[in-house]
Design a protein around this motif. Structure first.
Motif, PDB file in Angstrom:
ATOM      1  N   VAL A   1      40.986  27.227  43.346  1.00 48.68           N
ATOM      2  CA  VAL A   1      41.105  28.092  44.527  1.00 48.68           C
ATOM      3  C   VAL A   1      39.976  29.114  44.476  1.00 48.68           C
ATOM      4  CG1 VAL A   1      42.512  29.991  45.455  1.00 48.68           C
ATOM      5  CG2 VAL A   1      43.600  27.874  44.700  1.00 48.68           C
TER       6      VAL A   1
ATOM      7  N   THR B   1      34.281  36.584  43.133  1.00 47.49           N
ATOM      8  CA  THR B   1      33.515  37.466  42.238  1.00 47.49           C
ATOM      9  C   THR B   1      33.630  37.062  40.767  1.00 47.49           C
ATOM     10  OG1 THR B   1      35.360  39.008  42.102  1.00 47.49           O
ATOM     11  CG2 THR B   1      33.684  39.469  43.780  1.00 47.49           C
TER      12      THR B   1
ATOM     13  N   THR C   1      39.800  40.364  45.474  1.00 50.49           N
ATOM     14  CA  THR C   1      41.150  40.471  46.039  1.00 50.49           C
ATOM     15  C   THR C   1      42.157  40.775  44.928  1.00 50.49           C
ATOM     16  OG1 THR C   1      41.561  38.117  45.673  1.00 50.49           O
ATOM     17  CG2 THR C   1      40.539  38.751  47.790  1.00 50.49           C
TER      18      THR C   1
HETATM   19  C1  LIG Z   1      30.560  42.847  37.129  1.00 52.06           C
HETATM   20  C2  LIG Z   1      32.058  42.771  37.197  1.00 52.06           C
HETATM   21  C3  LIG Z   1      32.816  43.855  36.763  1.00 52.06           C
HETATM   22  C4  LIG Z   1      34.200  43.797  36.817  1.00 52.06           C
HETATM   23  N1  LIG Z   1      34.934  44.865  36.363  1.00 52.06           N
HETATM   24  C5  LIG Z   1      36.302  44.793  36.397  1.00 52.06           C
HETATM   25  C6  LIG Z   1      37.084  45.883  35.941  1.00 52.06           C
HETATM   26  O1  LIG Z   1      36.592  46.935  35.547  1.00 52.06           O
HETATM   27  N2  LIG Z   1      38.442  45.746  35.980  1.00 52.06           N
HETATM   28  C7  LIG Z   1      39.047  44.611  36.437  1.00 52.06           C
HETATM   29  O2  LIG Z   1      40.282  44.551  36.486  1.00 52.06           O
HETATM   30  N3  LIG Z   1      38.310  43.563  36.881  1.00 52.06           N
HETATM   31  C8  LIG Z   1      36.973  43.650  36.880  1.00 52.06           C
HETATM   32  N4  LIG Z   1      36.232  42.603  37.330  1.00 52.06           N
HETATM   33  C9  LIG Z   1      36.919  41.405  37.784  1.00 52.06           C
HETATM   34  C10 LIG Z   1      37.154  41.484  39.276  1.00 52.06           C
HETATM   35  O3  LIG Z   1      38.097  42.465  39.565  1.00 52.06           O
HETATM   36  C11 LIG Z   1      37.622  40.133  39.700  1.00 52.06           C
HETATM   37  O4  LIG Z   1      36.470  39.304  39.631  1.00 52.06           O
HETATM   38  C12 LIG Z   1      38.182  40.095  41.100  1.00 52.06           C
HETATM   39  O5  LIG Z   1      39.281  40.925  41.282  1.00 52.06           O
HETATM   40  C13 LIG Z   1      38.594  38.660  41.379  1.00 52.06           C
HETATM   41  O6  LIG Z   1      39.002  38.574  42.717  1.00 52.06           O
HETATM   42  P1  LIG Z   1      38.348  37.465  43.651  1.00 52.06           P
HETATM   43  O7  LIG Z   1      39.106  37.516  44.917  1.00 52.06           O
HETATM   44  O8  LIG Z   1      36.872  37.631  43.737  1.00 52.06           O
HETATM   45  O9  LIG Z   1      38.748  36.162  42.811  1.00 52.06           O
HETATM   46  P2  LIG Z   1      37.961  34.767  42.636  1.00 52.06           P
HETATM   47  O10 LIG Z   1      36.732  34.966  41.831  1.00 52.06           O
HETATM   48  O11 LIG Z   1      37.855  34.082  43.932  1.00 52.06           O
HETATM   49  O12 LIG Z   1      39.055  34.011  41.753  1.00 52.06           O
HETATM   50  C14 LIG Z   1      39.306  34.405  40.428  1.00 52.06           C
HETATM   51  C15 LIG Z   1      40.302  33.401  39.817  1.00 52.06           C
HETATM   52  O13 LIG Z   1      41.564  33.538  40.440  1.00 52.06           O
HETATM   53  C16 LIG Z   1      41.968  32.318  41.077  1.00 52.06           C
HETATM   54  N5  LIG Z   1      42.620  32.731  42.319  1.00 52.06           N
HETATM   55  C17 LIG Z   1      42.150  33.622  43.235  1.00 52.06           C
HETATM   56  N6  LIG Z   1      43.060  33.838  44.189  1.00 52.06           N
HETATM   57  C18 LIG Z   1      44.138  33.065  43.880  1.00 52.06           C
HETATM   58  C19 LIG Z   1      45.408  32.852  44.482  1.00 52.06           C
HETATM   59  N7  LIG Z   1      45.769  33.481  45.613  1.00 52.06           N
HETATM   60  N8  LIG Z   1      46.272  31.990  43.894  1.00 52.06           N
HETATM   61  C20 LIG Z   1      45.915  31.339  42.753  1.00 52.06           C
HETATM   62  N9  LIG Z   1      44.732  31.503  42.130  1.00 52.06           N
HETATM   63  C21 LIG Z   1      43.849  32.366  42.677  1.00 52.06           C
HETATM   64  C22 LIG Z   1      40.694  31.516  41.251  1.00 52.06           C
HETATM   65  O14 LIG Z   1      40.936  30.133  41.243  1.00 52.06           O
HETATM   66  C23 LIG Z   1      39.899  31.950  40.025  1.00 52.06           C
HETATM   67  O15 LIG Z   1      40.327  31.216  38.906  1.00 52.06           O
HETATM   68  C24 LIG Z   1      34.838  42.634  37.334  1.00 52.06           C
HETATM   69  C25 LIG Z   1      34.084  41.561  37.794  1.00 52.06           C
HETATM   70  C26 LIG Z   1      32.697  41.613  37.727  1.00 52.06           C
HETATM   71  C27 LIG Z   1      31.909  40.445  38.228  1.00 52.06           C
END
Ligand SMILES: Cc1cc2nc3c(=O)[nH]c(=O)nc-3n(C[C@H](O)[C@H](O)[C@H](O)COP(=O)(O)OP(=O)(O)OC[C@H]3O[C@@H](n4cnc5c(N)ncnc54)[C@H](O)[C@@H]3O)c2cc1C
Ligand code: SF4
Length: 324
Positions: free
Chosen positions: A28, A33, A111
């Motif tokens: 998914v 990010t 998200t």
């Molecule tokens: C440089 C950097 C710094 C960061 N610093 C922090 C920090 O300080 N603290 C922290 O908590 N996080 C941190 N993060 C992580 C960041 O918060 C997560 O990357 C972000 O919240 C993921 O959300 P997304 O929607 O982009 O997920 P995606 O990248 O789209 O997905 C992430 C994972 O979740 C799965 N997924 C997503 N949505 C669902 C769903 N609805 N059901 C089932 N599976 C799902 C995807 O398959 C994947 O495996 C950092 C990331 C980066 C790149």
């Protein structure tokens, strides 16, 4: 980056059937990010053939409070959670955790569903081109036990497999302290029971299961919650240790307490001994200090991360004092 199919789902059911069709060759994608970085670096032995985009499913991005329950759609962006005045007022731990997550750019894309489903950050695991095929990828050994384990678990490894990588989420401990629930396409789980350790796995989700919503019951009057994070950089950094607490008081004494640390264990770590110690007590410096010490009484640090226990102790103490 290798080629992959990008499939826009129109409903949760359709996303589920795409996931079943591709078997373990699909993931998914929400904000992307975390997932896209892993794919660019080719971190895993398994490379997805398809990404199932859930951003094209209507009705998954919302913040509502109705019938004494806060409801957040899985696609709700962290920036919107951190800046919402209702969440900041009644669910302070969650708003503070969202504001301290990553950077403004990532909070605008990332998200809440993606945050709690994000993968671990162990530097052996994340090394490009799967250079360290460790236990957590189905390989034969853990490189951190005898290697550089500065940021690894201080409460032991996972029972299955012996991985010491910590769970990196800032949102997870806030949801556990607030006793939240995770709704999926198949069931409703307590936030605490949502996290699991396995090969390429950080949650209990089945391969075709999708998070749809996060719920938190509105805390009763006299309840306070807070979140505190220790990171090396203040602007953008994963937690070295974080801690969230929700404390209810009656007549100046603690009636109920939920305290959760993260980045100290392979899953978010409920500081149950601290909760027990503070129950029925007045919140003051001395009692908070004793609770902080209890929180780390089971710590078994590795060669390079003893300092994390001291930070965990201090954060537990400070979150309790902040709920005074
Ligand atoms: C440089 C950097 C710094 C960061 N610093 C922090 C920090 O300080 N603290 C922290 O908590 N996080 C941190 N993060 C992580 C960041 O918060 C997560 O990357 C972000 O919240 C993921 O959300 P997304 O929607 O982009 O997920 P995606 O990248 O789209 O997905 C992430 C994972 O979740 C799965 N997924 C997503 N949505 C669902 C769903 N609805 N059901 C089932 N599976 C799902 C995807 O398959 C994947 O495996 C950092 C990331 C980066 C790149
Ligand atoms: S701590 Fe876990 S992810 Fe890191 S090298 Fe060891 S088994 Fe792999």
């Amino acid at each position: 980056m290798r080629n992959f199919a990008h499939v826009n789902a129109r409903s949760i059911d359709e996303a589920g059937s795409f996931l079943r069709r591709y078997g373990d060759k699909a993931d998914v994608i929400a904000g992307g990010t975390d997932l896209l970085g892993k794919m660019k670096d080719e971190v895993l032995p398994r490379y997805p053939e398809a990404l199932i985009n859930i951003k094209t499913i209507p009705g998954l991005e919302f913040i509502k409070e109705e019938g004494g329950v806060l409801r957040l759609g899985t696609l709700t962006r962290l920036e919107d959670i951190g800046t919402d005045s209702m969440i900041s007022g009644r669910y302070a731990a969650l708003a503070e955790a969202a504001r301290r997550t990553a950077s403004p750019h990532i909070r605008e894309m990332g998200t809440i569903g993606g945050n709690i489903c994000q993968d671990i950050r162990c530097w052996y695991y994340r090394n490009p081109h799967n250079r360290f095929p460790c236990l957590r990828k189905g390989g034969g050994r853990c490189y951190a036990i005898d290697g550089d384990n500065r940021y690894h678990s201080i409460f032991g490894g996972s029972v299955e497999g012996g991985c010491y990588a910590v769970h990196p989420s800032d949102i997870a401990p806030a949801l556990i302290a607030l006793d939240g629930r995770i709704k999926t396409s198949k069931r409703t789980l307590n936030a605490e029971g949502f996290f699991e350790v396995g090969v390429e796995k950080t949650t209990v989700l089945d391969k075709d299961e999708i998070v749809t919503e996060i719920e938190v019951s509105t805390p009763s009057d006299g309840t306070k919650s807070t979140f505190i994070k220790f990171a090396i950089r203040k602007s953008i950094d994963f937690p070295i240790v974080n801690c969230a607490a929700m404390i209810a008081k009656d007549g100046g004494r603690v009636r109920a307490a939920r305290i959760c640390l993260n980045a100290v264990y392979v899953k978010p770590y409920r500081a149950k001994k601290a909760e027990e110690v503070i129950l029925g007590k007045v919140i003051n410096e001395e009692n908070a200090e004793i609770a902080g010490s209890s929180a780390i009484s089971d710590a078994k640090p590795l060669s390079d991360n003893r300092y994390m226990a001291q930070i965990a102790k201090t954060l537990v103490k400070r979150t309790i004092l902040a709920c005074k």
